[in-house]
Scaffold this active site. Structure first.
Site, PDB file in Angstrom:
ATOM      1  N   VAL A  43       0.993  -1.188  -0.010  1.00  0.00           N
ATOM      2  CA  VAL A  43       0.097  -0.077  -0.090  1.00  0.00           C
ATOM      3  C   VAL A  43       0.796   1.360   0.098  1.00  0.00           C
ATOM      4  O   VAL A  43       0.729   2.223  -0.718  1.00  0.00           O
ATOM      5  CB  VAL A  43      -0.904  -0.068   1.077  1.00  0.00           C
ATOM      6  CG1 VAL A  43      -1.738   1.218   1.110  1.00  0.00           C
ATOM      7  CG2 VAL A  43      -1.808  -1.221   0.970  1.00  0.00           C
ATOM      8  N   CYS A  44       1.928   1.353   0.795  1.00  0.00           N
ATOM      9  CA  CYS A  44       2.924   2.508   1.034  1.00  0.00           C
ATOM     10  C   CYS A  44       3.525   2.593  -0.687  1.00  0.00           C
ATOM     11  O   CYS A  44       3.723   4.011  -0.901  1.00  0.00           O
ATOM     12  CB  CYS A  44       3.970   2.430   2.041  1.00  0.00           C
ATOM     13  SG  CYS A  44       3.612   1.846   3.638  1.00  0.00           S
ATOM     14  N   THR A  45       3.854   1.787  -1.166  1.00  0.00           N
ATOM     15  CA  THR A  45       4.383   1.921  -2.406  1.00  0.00           C
ATOM     16  C   THR A  45       3.515   2.552  -3.415  1.00  0.00           C
ATOM     17  O   THR A  45       3.907   3.652  -4.080  1.00  0.00           O
ATOM     18  CB  THR A  45       4.882   0.509  -2.962  1.00  0.00           C
ATOM     19  OG1 THR A  45       5.942  -0.168  -2.125  1.00  0.00           O
ATOM     20  CG2 THR A  45       5.387   0.667  -4.303  1.00  0.00           C
TER      21      THR A  45
END
Length: 218
Positions: A43-45
């Protein structure tokens, strides 16, 4: 925990672009800080890649961007290569390193329900928007499992910057260019002077004339 209206804490931290003194970094501008649970997470990517794609929109609004993740600088530098491959963009902002979670704890960004492989709490997906006066203007805390909507964050910045200088509020689902609402503290007499484009009042069963609309001030 930082409350709305508080001076955002100053700190020095390492980043993917070298050491950063936060107040010096944001001096005289709007800024956004968004935190991430860990490097090399899916998700962070997607989030960091999306912010890179929107860099021109943040720049247009005079907003400096900075991210934070609870890993070290070398990890960040490797991760950025993956982010670039996902987004198809360069990486025009820095990622702060917080391997000991000191900033996460200081700023109230720890998610107690999500833990890493070592059993340590992950950093939640915090969003902090800071004004040129270094005061916190908005904070949103998402759980680690939920990705943010950065189009909504840009919409919020438009509202914050408009309402910081004009005596208006923005109604539900407002977007830049749409009608605004006259603040209740502005008398009808003053409203006529302040808003030459006109003020429309929505008639209500109560008879109270508090829903007052005006075109977005310049």
């Amino acid at each position: 925990m930082v409350n709305l209206g508080d001076i955002f804490p100053d700190f020095k931290a390492e980043s993917s672009d070298g050491p950063i003194q936060f107040h010096q970094f944001i001096e005289g501008t709007w800024a956004i800080m968004f935190s991430h649970p860990a490097d090399y997470t899916p998700v962070c990517t997607t989030e960091l890649g999306r912010v890179a794609q929107l860099a021109g929109e943040f720049k247009k609004r005079g907003v400096k961007m900075i991210a934070l993740s609870c890993d070290d600088v070398e990890s960040h530098k490797g991760w950025i290569k993956d982010i670039n491959a996902y987004s198809g963009e360069g990486f025009p902002y820095s990622i702060l390193a917080d391997p000991k979670r000191e900033l996460a704890v200081q700023l109230g960004m720890v998610d107690p329900d999500e833990k890493d492989a070592k059993g340590l709490p992950l950093t939640c997906r915090a969003v902090f928007i800071i004004g040129p006066d270094k005061k916190l203007k908005l904070s949103i805390l998402y759980p680690a499992t939920t990705g943010r909507n950065f189009n909504e964050i840009l919409r919020v910045i438009d509202s914050l910057q408009l309402t910081a200088t004009k005596k208006v509020a923005t109604p539900v689902d407002w977007k830049s260019g749409e009608d605004c609402m006259v603040l209740p503290s502005v008398s009808q007499e003053d409203a006529v002077k302040l808003f030459p484009k006109g003020v429309k009042v929505k008639e209500l069963p109560s008879g109270k004339q508090y829903l007052r609309y005006t075109p977005q001030p310049e």
